[in-house]
Design a protein around this motif. Structure first.
Motif, PDB file in Angstrom:
ATOM      1  N   ALA A 190     -74.123 -13.236  87.566  1.00 30.09           N
ATOM      2  CA  ALA A 190     -74.822 -13.173  86.280  1.00 30.09           C
ATOM      3  C   ALA A 190     -75.084 -11.725  85.869  1.00 30.09           C
ATOM      4  O   ALA A 190     -74.891 -11.343  84.701  1.00 30.09           O
ATOM      5  CB  ALA A 190     -76.130 -13.949  86.364  1.00 30.09           C
ATOM      6  N   ARG A 191     -75.500 -10.916  86.830  1.00 26.48           N
ATOM      7  CA  ARG A 191     -75.796  -9.502  86.532  1.00 26.48           C
ATOM      8  C   ARG A 191     -74.542  -8.749  86.110  1.00 26.48           C
ATOM      9  O   ARG A 191     -74.532  -8.015  85.113  1.00 26.48           O
ATOM     10  CB  ARG A 191     -76.411  -8.846  87.758  1.00 26.48           C
ATOM     11  CG  ARG A 191     -76.664  -7.359  87.592  1.00 26.48           C
ATOM     12  CD  ARG A 191     -77.070  -6.722  88.899  1.00 26.48           C
ATOM     13  NE  ARG A 191     -77.008  -5.255  88.819  1.00 26.48           N
ATOM     14  CZ  ARG A 191     -77.044  -4.451  89.869  1.00 26.48           C
ATOM     15  NH1 ARG A 191     -77.143  -4.957  91.087  1.00 26.48           N
ATOM     16  NH2 ARG A 191     -76.971  -3.142  89.704  1.00 26.48           N
ATOM     17  N   VAL A 192     -73.462  -8.920  86.882  1.00 26.02           N
ATOM     18  CA  VAL A 192     -72.226  -8.192  86.591  1.00 26.02           C
ATOM     19  C   VAL A 192     -71.652  -8.609  85.244  1.00 26.02           C
ATOM     20  O   VAL A 192     -71.221  -7.767  84.451  1.00 26.02           O
ATOM     21  CB  VAL A 192     -71.200  -8.423  87.718  1.00 26.02           C
ATOM     22  CG1 VAL A 192     -69.818  -7.918  87.307  1.00 26.02           C
ATOM     23  CG2 VAL A 192     -71.650  -7.737  88.995  1.00 26.02           C
ATOM     24  N   GLU A 193     -71.658  -9.902  84.964  1.00 27.57           N
ATOM     25  CA  GLU A 193     -71.078 -10.357  83.703  1.00 27.57           C
ATOM     26  C   GLU A 193     -71.918  -9.922  82.506  1.00 27.57           C
ATOM     27  O   GLU A 193     -71.368  -9.566  81.457  1.00 27.57           O
ATOM     28  CB  GLU A 193     -70.907 -11.875  83.730  1.00 27.57           C
ATOM     29  CG  GLU A 193     -69.826 -12.301  84.732  1.00 27.57           C
ATOM     30  CD  GLU A 193     -69.572 -13.794  84.729  1.00 27.57           C
ATOM     31  OE1 GLU A 193     -70.454 -14.553  84.261  1.00 27.57           O
ATOM     32  OE2 GLU A 193     -68.492 -14.213  85.214  1.00 27.57           O
ATOM     33  N   ALA A 194     -73.239  -9.918  82.677  1.00 33.09           N
ATOM     34  CA  ALA A 194     -74.095  -9.433  81.594  1.00 33.09           C
ATOM     35  C   ALA A 194     -73.871  -7.946  81.358  1.00 33.09           C
ATOM     36  O   ALA A 194     -73.797  -7.474  80.212  1.00 33.09           O
ATOM     37  CB  ALA A 194     -75.562  -9.707  81.915  1.00 33.09           C
ATOM     38  N   CYS A 195     -73.743  -7.196  82.451  1.00 31.43           N
ATOM     39  CA  CYS A 195     -73.488  -5.761  82.344  1.00 31.43           C
ATOM     40  C   CYS A 195     -72.143  -5.510  81.674  1.00 31.43           C
ATOM     41  O   CYS A 195     -72.015  -4.652  80.788  1.00 31.43           O
ATOM     42  CB  CYS A 195     -73.517  -5.125  83.729  1.00 31.43           C
ATOM     43  SG  CYS A 195     -73.113  -3.375  83.755  1.00 31.43           S
ATOM     44  N   ARG A 196     -71.141  -6.274  82.079  1.00 28.15           N
ATOM     45  CA  ARG A 196     -69.808  -6.114  81.500  1.00 28.15           C
ATOM     46  C   ARG A 196     -69.826  -6.384  79.999  1.00 28.15           C
ATOM     47  O   ARG A 196     -69.190  -5.664  79.220  1.00 28.15           O
ATOM     48  CB  ARG A 196     -68.835  -7.069  82.199  1.00 28.15           C
ATOM     49  CG  ARG A 196     -67.399  -6.941  81.742  1.00 28.15           C
ATOM     50  CD  ARG A 196     -66.485  -7.836  82.548  1.00 28.15           C
ATOM     51  NE  ARG A 196     -66.879  -9.236  82.440  1.00 28.15           N
ATOM     52  CZ  ARG A 196     -66.308 -10.223  83.128  1.00 28.15           C
ATOM     53  NH1 ARG A 196     -65.337  -9.952  83.984  1.00 28.15           N
ATOM     54  NH2 ARG A 196     -66.715 -11.468  82.975  1.00 28.15           N
ATOM     55  N   ASP A 197     -70.577  -7.401  79.598  1.00 30.22           N
ATOM     56  CA  ASP A 197     -70.668  -7.716  78.164  1.00 30.22           C
ATOM     57  C   ASP A 197     -71.333  -6.581  77.391  1.00 30.22           C
ATOM     58  O   ASP A 197     -70.900  -6.245  76.278  1.00 30.22           O
ATOM     59  CB  ASP A 197     -71.450  -9.021  77.957  1.00 30.22           C
ATOM     60  CG  ASP A 197     -70.671 -10.249  78.434  1.00 30.22           C
ATOM     61  OD1 ASP A 197     -69.444 -10.119  78.636  1.00 30.22           O
ATOM     62  OD2 ASP A 197     -71.290 -11.308  78.627  1.00 30.22           O
ATOM     63  N   ARG A 198     -72.352  -5.978  77.989  1.00 35.63           N
ATOM     64  CA  ARG A 198     -73.040  -4.884  77.300  1.00 35.63           C
ATOM     65  C   ARG A 198     -72.138  -3.645  77.226  1.00 35.63           C
ATOM     66  O   ARG A 198     -72.134  -2.927  76.227  1.00 35.63           O
ATOM     67  CB  ARG A 198     -74.363  -4.549  77.996  1.00 35.63           C
ATOM     68  CG  ARG A 198     -75.374  -5.683  77.934  1.00 35.63           C
ATOM     69  CD  ARG A 198     -76.813  -5.220  78.109  1.00 35.63           C
ATOM     70  NE  ARG A 198     -77.085  -4.566  79.362  1.00 35.63           N
ATOM     71  CZ  ARG A 198     -77.293  -5.201  80.525  1.00 35.63           C
ATOM     72  NH1 ARG A 198     -77.229  -6.523  80.581  1.00 35.63           N
ATOM     73  NH2 ARG A 198     -77.573  -4.522  81.621  1.00 35.63           N
ATOM     74  N   VAL A 199     -71.369  -3.400  78.290  1.00 36.73           N
ATOM     75  CA  VAL A 199     -70.427  -2.272  78.267  1.00 36.73           C
ATOM     76  C   VAL A 199     -69.402  -2.472  77.162  1.00 36.73           C
ATOM     77  O   VAL A 199     -69.068  -1.538  76.418  1.00 36.73           O
ATOM     78  CB  VAL A 199     -69.735  -2.111  79.636  1.00 36.73           C
ATOM     79  CG1 VAL A 199     -68.556  -1.150  79.535  1.00 36.73           C
ATOM     80  CG2 VAL A 199     -70.731  -1.601  80.676  1.00 36.73           C
ATOM     81  N   LYS A 200     -68.889  -3.685  77.027  1.00 34.55           N
ATOM     82  CA  LYS A 200     -67.911  -3.970  75.972  1.00 34.55           C
ATOM     83  C   LYS A 200     -68.522  -3.770  74.592  1.00 34.55           C
ATOM     84  O   LYS A 200     -67.876  -3.239  73.681  1.00 34.55           O
ATOM     85  CB  LYS A 200     -67.390  -5.399  76.110  1.00 34.55           C
ATOM     86  CG  LYS A 200     -66.444  -5.597  77.281  1.00 34.55           C
ATOM     87  CD  LYS A 200     -65.952  -7.038  77.340  1.00 34.55           C
ATOM     88  CE  LYS A 200     -64.996  -7.250  78.509  1.00 34.55           C
ATOM     89  NZ  LYS A 200     -64.541  -8.666  78.596  1.00 34.55           N
ATOM     90  N   ALA A 201     -69.767  -4.195  74.429  1.00 33.83           N
ATOM     91  CA  ALA A 201     -70.434  -4.039  73.137  1.00 33.83           C
ATOM     92  C   ALA A 201     -70.618  -2.569  72.794  1.00 33.83           C
ATOM     93  O   ALA A 201     -70.443  -2.151  71.641  1.00 33.83           O
ATOM     94  CB  ALA A 201     -71.782  -4.758  73.162  1.00 33.83           C
ATOM     95  N   VAL A 202     -70.961  -1.777  73.801  1.00 40.32           N
ATOM     96  CA  VAL A 202     -71.119  -0.338  73.585  1.00 40.32           C
ATOM     97  C   VAL A 202     -69.770   0.304  73.271  1.00 40.32           C
ATOM     98  O   VAL A 202     -69.649   1.124  72.353  1.00 40.32           O
ATOM     99  CB  VAL A 202     -71.760   0.323  74.829  1.00 40.32           C
ATOM    100  CG1 VAL A 202     -71.672   1.842  74.732  1.00 40.32           C
ATOM    101  CG2 VAL A 202     -73.224  -0.101  74.953  1.00 40.32           C
ATOM    102  N   ALA A 203     -68.752  -0.072  74.022  1.00 38.83           N
ATOM    103  CA  ALA A 203     -67.422   0.507  73.809  1.00 38.83           C
ATOM    104  C   ALA A 203     -66.913   0.214  72.398  1.00 38.83           C
ATOM    105  O   ALA A 203     -66.191   1.025  71.801  1.00 38.83           O
ATOM    106  CB  ALA A 203     -66.444  -0.032  74.839  1.00 38.83           C
ATOM    107  N   ALA A 204     -67.288  -0.926  71.861  1.00 40.06           N
ATOM    108  CA  ALA A 204     -66.851  -1.301  70.513  1.00 40.06           C
ATOM    109  C   ALA A 204     -67.408  -0.360  69.449  1.00 40.06           C
ATOM    110  O   ALA A 204     -66.884  -0.307  68.334  1.00 40.06           O
ATOM    111  CB  ALA A 204     -67.260  -2.734  70.211  1.00 40.06           C
ATOM    112  N   LEU A 205     -68.451   0.390  69.783  1.00 41.31           N
ATOM    113  CA  LEU A 205     -69.065   1.317  68.818  1.00 41.31           C
ATOM    114  C   LEU A 205     -68.325   2.653  68.748  1.00 41.31           C
ATOM    115  O   LEU A 205     -68.693   3.507  67.939  1.00 41.31           O
ATOM    116  CB  LEU A 205     -70.527   1.564  69.184  1.00 41.31           C
ATOM    117  CG  LEU A 205     -71.450   0.334  69.108  1.00 41.31           C
ATOM    118  CD1 LEU A 205     -72.853   0.697  69.585  1.00 41.31           C
ATOM    119  CD2 LEU A 205     -71.508  -0.216  67.696  1.00 41.31           C
ATOM    120  N   ARG A 206     -67.290   2.841  69.571  1.00 44.10           N
ATOM    121  CA  ARG A 206     -66.543   4.103  69.549  1.00 44.10           C
ATOM    122  C   ARG A 206     -65.984   4.396  68.163  1.00 44.10           C
ATOM    123  O   ARG A 206     -65.928   5.542  67.741  1.00 44.10           O
ATOM    124  CB  ARG A 206     -65.400   4.079  70.566  1.00 44.10           C
ATOM    125  CG  ARG A 206     -65.840   4.312  71.995  1.00 44.10           C
ATOM    126  CD  ARG A 206     -64.665   4.309  72.948  1.00 44.10           C
ATOM    127  NE  ARG A 206     -65.102   4.525  74.332  1.00 44.10           N
ATOM    128  CZ  ARG A 206     -65.122   5.685  74.951  1.00 44.10           C
ATOM    129  NH1 ARG A 206     -64.735   6.772  74.320  1.00 44.10           N
ATOM    130  NH2 ARG A 206     -65.524   5.782  76.212  1.00 44.10           N
TER     131      ARG A 206
END
Length: 524
Positions: A190-206
């Protein structure tokens, strides 16, 4: 054992194949075509049974590849060695993560081990090792391998529970004792997948401009997970956002521990590191404190306005070194545009300064220890290459014909001629004539002469085509080959097919890779 193309074309997922041990070198060679099934199997087993972690990792990767592609060929030819493979995988998984180096990324031993174990070898006893990998939050490849392994263990337990409940309900028997999935793995997934989702959301702001996106990125740098922090910092370190957030980025880098490593963190450190000194002035420093401060600002800017001001300070100074460095920073990809500044506003003044420099004598060798005589003209000609106008043709011609000029200056002149001929609306006859003179100057450096031929490529003009035909008929093979390449462009190949065919037939077999371009064009 039988072989499949999927194994013969394979090398490894994670490892570069570099062995000092002759036995391991031979074993790896046996896994590459040409080989036999027996030799391949022996090579695979030699790697698998080695004490060398790299060799074992490669063998595990081969097993993973064989199992992954088994559905296409009706089975896994390495299946008879499954138990030995899984034992080696557990041994590698029990090791500390292998440090990253030129051979493999950090944790490659764990990645190869998990890749093999997820092919039917996972057991409950592997949960602790998988949990340790997940808790470290390593780089993406290894993290995904560990996540897949965790899911297999957890999902198998949950599926077993569902099957038991359905069976008991149908048979009316009492429910047997059920062992729940490992709670650590459940929580870590749960922690890793939540973290991965947040990383993807941040990366989308590039690619998302504006204050709102920037505010979201700043908030993300305070995330509880360091991977999210680093991705947000990397986005802030790219483009003009860097200028306003440099102090924040410096604080973040200081806060990350040695084991909190990622590509995003590397991006941030690269942004904070000094940019290039210059193109042609390495070993030289501006003469005054003011100019040295400006140079430091160019290499490591603290703000957009100060970055632009530093360029202008050096550009309009009385120091040839400072002026040359400023011209280089306009040209360098990691120069004035390093953080997304639009350099168009500087182009007119940079071009004016470059023209002034080219009217002056070349700088003496002592001013530029690395480049030597003429560094100032090299820097200035690079500006003409980028933004020179038709009125600069005479200057380019003079540089092309300056047979006593240093090689670097003439190289820059050829490059400037090439780019300007392509950019200008009308062909400049004098520039073409000067390139032609250089091409057939037997006293000039051969590489410079072939570059001069290259400068004419792609220009659909009869005058240029005539020079290429003349070059293709040169007595110098290198010039001949380059001229022929120029005639393979666009419709020229149809017009000069017979000439090209005759040339190819006359060339020796060792005419080189450049000749192969013409051969392929003629044969095709």
């Amino acid at each position: 054992m039988y072989l499949t193309v999927f194994l013969l074309e394979f090398q490894s997922w994670y490892w570069k194949r570099e062995f000092r041990d002759e036995e391991l070198r031979d074993a790896f060679a046996a896994t590459n075509d040409p080989t036999t099934p027996e030799a391949f199997e022996q090579g695979f087993l030699t790697l698998l049974r080695s004490d060398d972690t790299v060799a074992c990792g490669i063998a595990l990767d081969f097993y993973d590849r064989a199992e992954m592609t088994s559905r296409y060929v009706g089975g896994n030819p390495l299946e008879p060695h499954a138990e030995e493979v899984f034992a080696v995988a557990r041994r590698l998984l029990a090791q500390p993560p292998r440090p990253g180096d030129a051979i493999a990324k950090e944790g490659a031993n764990h990645a190869s081990a998990l890749a093999a174990l997820t092919r039917g070898g996972l057991e409950d006893r592997d949960a602790d090792a998988i949990a340790e990998v997940l808790a470290r939050m390593p780089e993406v490849d290894l993290l995904e391998r560990a996540l897949d392994a965790a899911h297999i263990l957890v999902d198998e337990e949950e599926e077993y529970e569902e099957e038991e409940e359905e069976g008991d309900a149908e048979e009316g028997v009492e429910e047997e004792e059920y062992e729940a999935p490992d709670p650590r793995l459940v929580a870590l997934i749960a922690r890793v997948e939540a973290c991965r989702d947040r990383v993807k959301a941040v990366a989308a702001l590039r690619e998302t401009p504006g204050a709102e996106a920037t505010e979201s990125l700043v908030r993300a740098t305070d995330d509880a997970e360091w991977q999210v922090q680093q991705e947000a910092a990397a986005v802030l370190a790219a483009g003009t956002r860097f200028y306003a957030h440099r102090p924040l980025l410096e604080r973040l880098v200081q806060s990350w521990s040695a084991d909190q490593q990622s590509t995003a963190a590397d991006e941030v450190r690269d942004a904070l590191a000094k940019g290039p000194h210059s193109l042609y002035w390495e070993g030289a420093e501006p003469p005054s404190a003011e100019l040295r401060d400006a140079h430091r600002e160019l290499r490591s800017p603290t703000g957009e306005a100060t970055h632009r001001a530093a360029l202008r300070t050096m550009l309009h100074s009385e120091s040839p070194v400072a002026v040359g460095i400023a011209l280089d920073h306009f040209r360098l990809a990691e120069g004035i545009t390093r953080f997304g500044l639009d350099d168009a506003e500087h182009a007119p003044e940079v071009l004016t300064v470059a023209r002034t420099v080219l009217r002056q004598p070349p700088s003496p060798a002592g001013l530029s220890p690395e480049t030597g005589f003429g560094a100032s003209h090299a820097s200035a000609l690079n500006i003409l290459k980028e933004v020179g106008e038709p009125e600069d043709a005479a200057t380019i011609v003079a540089a092309l014909r300056a047979d006593t000029a240093p090689a670097v200056v003439r190289e820059c002149a050829v490059a400037a001629a090439s780019w300007c001929l392509e950019r200008w609306e009308a062909l400049d006859e004098q520039v073409v004539a000067s390139l032609e003179e250089l091409i057939f100057d037997g006293t000039a450096d051969m590489e410079l002469r072939t570059d001069a031929v290259n400068a004419l490529f792609g220009l659909d003009e009869p005058r240029v085509t005539a020079v290429l035909v003349r070059a293709a008929r040169s007595v110098d093979l290198s010039i001949q080959v380059e001229g022929a390449i120029g005639l393979t462009y666009s419709r020229l190949i149809d017009q000069h097919w017979e000439l090209l065919r005759e040339l190819v037939a006359s060339w020796p077999g060792e005419a080189g890779d450049r000749a192969r371009i013409v051969r392929d064009a003629v044969d095709g």
